[in-house]
Write a protein that holds these residues in place. Structure first.
Motif, mmCIF file in Angstrom:
data_model
loop_
_atom_site.group_PDB
_atom_site.id
_atom_site.type_symbol
_atom_site.label_atom_id
_atom_site.label_comp_id
_atom_site.label_asym_id
_atom_site.label_seq_id
_atom_site.Cartn_x
_atom_site.Cartn_y
_atom_site.Cartn_z
ATOM 1 N N PHE A 158 0.836 -1.205 0.000
ATOM 2 C CA PHE A 158 0.000 0.000 0.000
ATOM 3 C C PHE A 158 0.869 1.252 0.000
ATOM 4 O O PHE A 158 0.642 2.184 -0.777
ATOM 5 C CB PHE A 158 -0.930 0.030 1.217
ATOM 6 C CG PHE A 158 -2.048 -0.962 1.175
ATOM 7 C CD1 PHE A 158 -2.414 -1.625 0.020
ATOM 8 C CD2 PHE A 158 -2.756 -1.245 2.327
ATOM 9 C CE1 PHE A 158 -3.450 -2.533 -0.004
ATOM 10 C CE2 PHE A 158 -3.799 -2.149 2.327
ATOM 11 C CZ PHE A 158 -4.144 -2.795 1.158
ATOM 12 N N CYS A 210 -10.328 4.067 1.229
ATOM 13 C CA CYS A 210 -9.935 2.909 2.039
ATOM 14 C C CYS A 210 -10.985 2.574 3.094
ATOM 15 O O CYS A 210 -11.253 1.415 3.365
ATOM 16 C CB CYS A 210 -8.600 3.161 2.716
ATOM 17 S SG CYS A 210 -7.252 3.405 1.553
ATOM 18 N N ASN A 233 -0.726 4.606 6.725
ATOM 19 C CA ASN A 233 -0.339 3.224 6.440
ATOM 20 C C ASN A 233 0.995 2.871 7.091
ATOM 21 O O ASN A 233 1.192 1.751 7.547
ATOM 22 C CB ASN A 233 -0.286 2.985 4.931
ATOM 23 C CG ASN A 233 -1.671 2.798 4.362
ATOM 24 O OD1 ASN A 233 -2.297 1.777 4.557
ATOM 25 N ND2 ASN A 233 -2.167 3.813 3.680
#
Length: 182
Positions: free
Chosen positions: A83, A102, A119
């Motif tokens: 990601f 997301c 992330n």
């Protein structure tokens, strides 16, 4: 299993289950959002969306249950690194803002760097799970679940507040730039 591992399992596993479930519920919007980033072709966007939904829910549920933790922790780390790499590629090609999708937030654009940072924080959250596992109970005690739940709730609230702070700072920075007068 220590407290850090339990909190990491609940936090990272819960994030994956939530993200995968919300993607499944907003299937077509997430597919179109993914295709708009040009990280995959329009033809493959549906397949990639299906893969992400199944993978995120499976990894998240496995983390929450503590099932095959050594493997699941490594898979979650790998998925998060992918990601971050995809977002870095998008940013490198000039994509400073994006509609992430997301967590089914399709109405607001986010700074690509902030999404990468989110992330990356989840990447860091997987580190306690990567430590060598010893023989352990199948499920933690109720006290451990309660502790992990309170810790995860506190982290989620902190996350929400920091996200709002980032939006406010972003708005202030955008409005602080003087416009050229013609």
């Amino acid at each position: 299993m220590d407290d850090f591992q339990l909190v990491a399992r609940v936090l990272v596993g819960g994030a994956f289950v939530l993200a995968g479930t919300l993607k499944a519920l907003s299937w077509s919007r997430f597919r179109d959002t993914l295709a708009a980033t040009e990280l995959t072709s329009r033809r493959l966007a549906g397949t990639v969306t299906a893969f992400l939904v199944v993978t995120e829910i499976s990894i998240g549920a496995s983390l929450l249950a503590g099932w095959m933790l050594a493997l699941t922790a490594r898979l979650s780390l790998l998925l998060l690194v992918i990601f971050v790499a995809g977002l870095a590629r998008y940013w490198w090609r000039g994509g400073k803002r994006l509609v992430c999708g997301c967590f089914a937030d399709f109405e607001r654009t986010n700074s690509t760097v902030m999404v990468m940072a989110r992330n990356f924080l989840l990447v860091i959250g997987t580190f306690p799970l990567l430590r060598q596992q010893h023989a352990e109970r199948l499920l933690p005690s109720w006290f451990e679940w309660g502790f992990a739940g309170v810790a995860a709730l506190g982290l989620a609230m902190t996350w929400a507040l920091l996200s709002q702070l980032a939006v406010i700072v972003d708005l202030l920075m955008t409005e602080a730039i003087p416009l050229e007068k013609e």
